[in-house]
Motif scaffolding. Sequence first.
Motif, PDB file in Angstrom:
ATOM      1  N   ILE A 107     -22.170  -2.907  -9.001  1.00  0.00           N
ATOM      2  CA  ILE A 107     -20.985  -1.884  -8.924  1.00  0.00           C
ATOM      3  C   ILE A 107     -21.105  -1.226  -7.724  1.00  0.00           C
ATOM      4  N   PRO A 108     -22.051  -0.835  -7.081  1.00  0.00           N
ATOM      5  CA  PRO A 108     -22.201  -0.026  -5.738  1.00  0.00           C
ATOM      6  C   PRO A 108     -21.856  -0.773  -4.870  1.00  0.00           C
ATOM      7  N   ALA A 109     -22.115  -1.975  -4.805  1.00  0.00           N
ATOM      8  CA  ALA A 109     -22.029  -3.091  -3.749  1.00  0.00           C
ATOM      9  C   ALA A 109     -20.476  -3.451  -3.627  1.00  0.00           C
ATOM     10  N   THR A 110     -20.080  -3.695  -4.688  1.00  0.00           N
ATOM     11  CA  THR A 110     -18.621  -3.991  -4.953  1.00  0.00           C
ATOM     12  C   THR A 110     -17.650  -2.947  -4.572  1.00  0.00           C
ATOM     13  N   ALA A 116     -14.629  -1.118   1.973  1.00  0.00           N
ATOM     14  CA  ALA A 116     -14.313  -1.524   3.384  1.00  0.00           C
ATOM     15  C   ALA A 116     -13.221  -2.504   3.579  1.00  0.00           C
ATOM     16  N   ARG A 117     -12.701  -3.097   2.647  1.00  0.00           N
ATOM     17  CA  ARG A 117     -11.367  -4.115   2.535  1.00  0.00           C
ATOM     18  C   ARG A 117     -10.336  -3.256   3.056  1.00  0.00           C
ATOM     19  N   ASP A 118     -10.399  -2.033   2.086  1.00  0.00           N
ATOM     20  CA  ASP A 118      -9.177  -0.993   2.251  1.00  0.00           C
ATOM     21  C   ASP A 118      -9.096  -0.570   3.607  1.00  0.00           C
ATOM     22  N   ARG A 119     -10.103  -0.511   4.323  1.00  0.00           N
ATOM     23  CA  ARG A 119     -10.353   0.184   5.704  1.00  0.00           C
ATOM     24  C   ARG A 119      -9.765  -1.036   6.575  1.00  0.00           C
ATOM     25  N   PRO A 122     -13.740  -7.093   7.736  1.00  0.00           N
ATOM     26  CA  PRO A 122     -13.919  -8.079   7.036  1.00  0.00           C
ATOM     27  C   PRO A 122     -14.844  -7.999   6.078  1.00  0.00           C
ATOM     28  N   VAL A 123     -14.828  -8.500   4.831  1.00  0.00           N
ATOM     29  CA  VAL A 123     -15.819  -8.531   3.881  1.00  0.00           C
ATOM     30  C   VAL A 123     -15.902  -9.825   3.034  1.00  0.00           C
ATOM     31  N   HIS A 124     -17.109 -10.128   2.653  1.00  0.00           N
ATOM     32  CA  HIS A 124     -17.326 -11.389   2.020  1.00  0.00           C
ATOM     33  C   HIS A 124     -17.782 -11.328   0.652  1.00  0.00           C
ATOM     34  N   PHE A 125     -16.867 -11.899  -0.338  1.00  0.00           N
ATOM     35  CA  PHE A 125     -17.231 -11.437  -1.649  1.00  0.00           C
ATOM     36  C   PHE A 125     -18.268 -12.716  -2.270  1.00  0.00           C
TER      37      PHE A 125
END
Length: 125
Positions: A107-110, A116-119, A122-125
């Motif tokens: 949960i915290p990492a998600t 970060a995505r909202d800012r 770049p994110v990697h799921f």
Amino acid sequence: AQAGGGAAPPSRGEVWLYGAGVLLWRSEVQEWYYPALREGETHVTIDARTVQKTVADLRKDDKLARRLALNAQDLADNHLCPTCIVDHWTYVLTKYNARFGIRFLDIPATLDMLDARDRGEPVHF
């Protein structure tokens, strides 16, 4: 909207948001926030036998109807707000992960990745 052009009835979770007293139909169905409910304070339970009298009583007792409405809104604000729901599912999944010894969802990492995505990062799921 429902087929035929009518509006769909609110879900059990939505009825608390309308600023009115809540009448819950007697049922064995339980939602996750039901432990917070208090009969006669947050809602009134009805069935086919009691619905007409209950509605008539509430129409005559403005003070009770207003108290039910205020308590319903308080329940929504304290148990059904977006943060409240995230907190609940964080609790559930943390317990699930601990019980089965897995990391079903971090949960915290998600949440960090979603922020970060909202800012725009770049994110990697």
